[in-house]
Design an enzyme around this catalytic site. Structure first.
Site, PDB file in Angstrom:
ATOM      1  N   ARG A  11      25.487 -64.921 -13.929  1.00  0.00           N
ATOM      2  CA  ARG A  11      25.863 -65.935 -12.962  1.00  0.00           C
ATOM      3  C   ARG A  11      27.143 -65.267 -12.361  1.00  0.00           C
ATOM      4  NH1 ARG A  11      22.314 -68.780 -11.360  1.00  0.00           N
ATOM      5  NH2 ARG A  11      24.015 -70.203 -10.495  1.00  0.00           N
ATOM      6  N   LYS A  13      27.999 -62.526 -11.019  1.00  0.00           N
ATOM      7  CA  LYS A  13      27.785 -61.864 -10.015  1.00  0.00           C
ATOM      8  C   LYS A  13      27.072 -62.609  -8.902  1.00  0.00           C
ATOM      9  CE  LYS A  13      26.800 -57.188 -12.304  1.00  0.00           C
ATOM     10  NZ  LYS A  13      25.606 -56.036 -12.320  1.00  0.00           N
ATOM     11  N   ASP A  74      23.786 -51.511  -9.395  1.00  0.00           N
ATOM     12  CA  ASP A  74      24.035 -51.020 -10.457  1.00  0.00           C
ATOM     13  C   ASP A  74      25.573 -50.502 -10.525  1.00  0.00           C
ATOM     14  OD1 ASP A  74      23.289 -50.097 -13.126  1.00  0.00           O
ATOM     15  OD2 ASP A  74      23.044 -48.176 -12.807  1.00  0.00           O
ATOM     16  N   PHE A 157      35.312 -59.107 -15.673  1.00  0.00           N
ATOM     17  CA  PHE A 157      34.332 -58.866 -16.790  1.00  0.00           C
ATOM     18  C   PHE A 157      34.192 -57.426 -16.871  1.00  0.00           C
ATOM     19  CE2 PHE A 157      31.868 -59.697 -12.842  1.00  0.00           C
ATOM     20  CZ  PHE A 157      31.133 -58.587 -12.887  1.00  0.00           C
ATOM     21  N   LYS A 180      40.755 -59.450  -6.475  1.00  0.00           N
ATOM     22  CA  LYS A 180      39.607 -58.456  -6.967  1.00  0.00           C
ATOM     23  C   LYS A 180      38.818 -58.232  -5.996  1.00  0.00           C
ATOM     24  CE  LYS A 180      36.277 -57.687 -10.633  1.00  0.00           C
ATOM     25  NZ  LYS A 180      35.386 -58.156 -11.561  1.00  0.00           N
ATOM     26  N   ARG A 186      32.749 -53.089  -6.400  1.00  0.00           N
ATOM     27  CA  ARG A 186      31.766 -53.995  -5.891  1.00  0.00           C
ATOM     28  C   ARG A 186      32.209 -54.832  -4.639  1.00  0.00           C
ATOM     29  NH1 ARG A 186      30.978 -56.424 -10.331  1.00  0.00           N
ATOM     30  NH2 ARG A 186      29.298 -54.900 -11.147  1.00  0.00           N
TER      31      ARG A 186
END
Length: 205
Positions: A11, A13, A74, A157, A180, A186
């Site tokens: 969740r 992500k 990934d 995380f 972040k 990401r």
């Protein structure tokens, strides 16, 4: 609104990607759904040897099973002193899948004797977008930094609590979500993905 599958059950992500896409494209352009929101199907093992291979495995299968444009990523931690490991094995480095504390503690134990100058590491992310009809796209993001000797912060995380990005005085786990997003592997990859989405998916009506 374009409905897009994000091939994950994580969740965090889903929230992260929706936030970045909304910021880049405008709210209501894309509605993300996760694997828990579509009819269940057997997930293929992540058997690739690169982040790109694993992202494509998940995105291709999600698109084939649901008929939706599918995004999958990934990502992982590449530690220079460990020859780029844990790499694609980051989520299960300590044996089980997704035990964040066990994973980062094992990495810390493995490099415990190294001086700070030799604790360089990078977060790496590859995101795949597979469209009905077979078109495929890959984008990459990287954040360089070093590993601390003990965790700091309770946000984020994965390996965020032990990763200090270049130019930062706080770990990724001590940053706000927006901070972040601006610097993470990401976040960088997903902003590139947003550019792709803007080109290949029609504007919201």
């Amino acid at each position: 609104m374009n409905k897009v599958l994000l091939a994950t059950r994580n969740r965090k992500k889903l929230v992260e990607l929706q936030r970045i896409l909304d910021g880049a494209l405008g709210a209501h352009r894309v509605a993300l759904v996760g694997l828990d929101e579509v009819e269940e199907y057997p997930e293929l093992p992540e058997s690739g040897l690169t982040f790109g291979e694993n992202a494509l495995i998940k995105a291709r299968e999600g698109c084939r099973r649901t008929g939706l444009p599918t995004i999958a990523d990934d990502s992982g931690l590449a530690v220079e002193a460990l020859n780029g490991m844990p790499g694609v094995f980051s989520a299960r480095w300590a044996g089980g899948h997704g035990n964040d504390q066990a994973n980062f503690q094992l990495v810390l134990d493995q490099i415990a004797d190294l001086p700070d100058a030799h604790r360089a590491a990078s977060f790496v992310c590859t995101v795949a977008l597979v469209l009905p009809g077979g078109k495929e796209h890959l984008v990459d993001g990287r954040q360089t930094g070093r590993l601390l000797r003990s965790p700091r912060g309770d946000g984020g995380f994965g390996y965020d609590p032990i990763f200090l990005g270049d130019g930062q005085d706080r770990t990724n786990a001590e940053l706000t979500p927006q901070e972040k997003d601006a610097v993470s592997h990401r976040g960088k990859a997903l902003r590139e993905l947003a550019k792709l989405v803007a080109k290949v998916l029609p504007p919201a009506s």
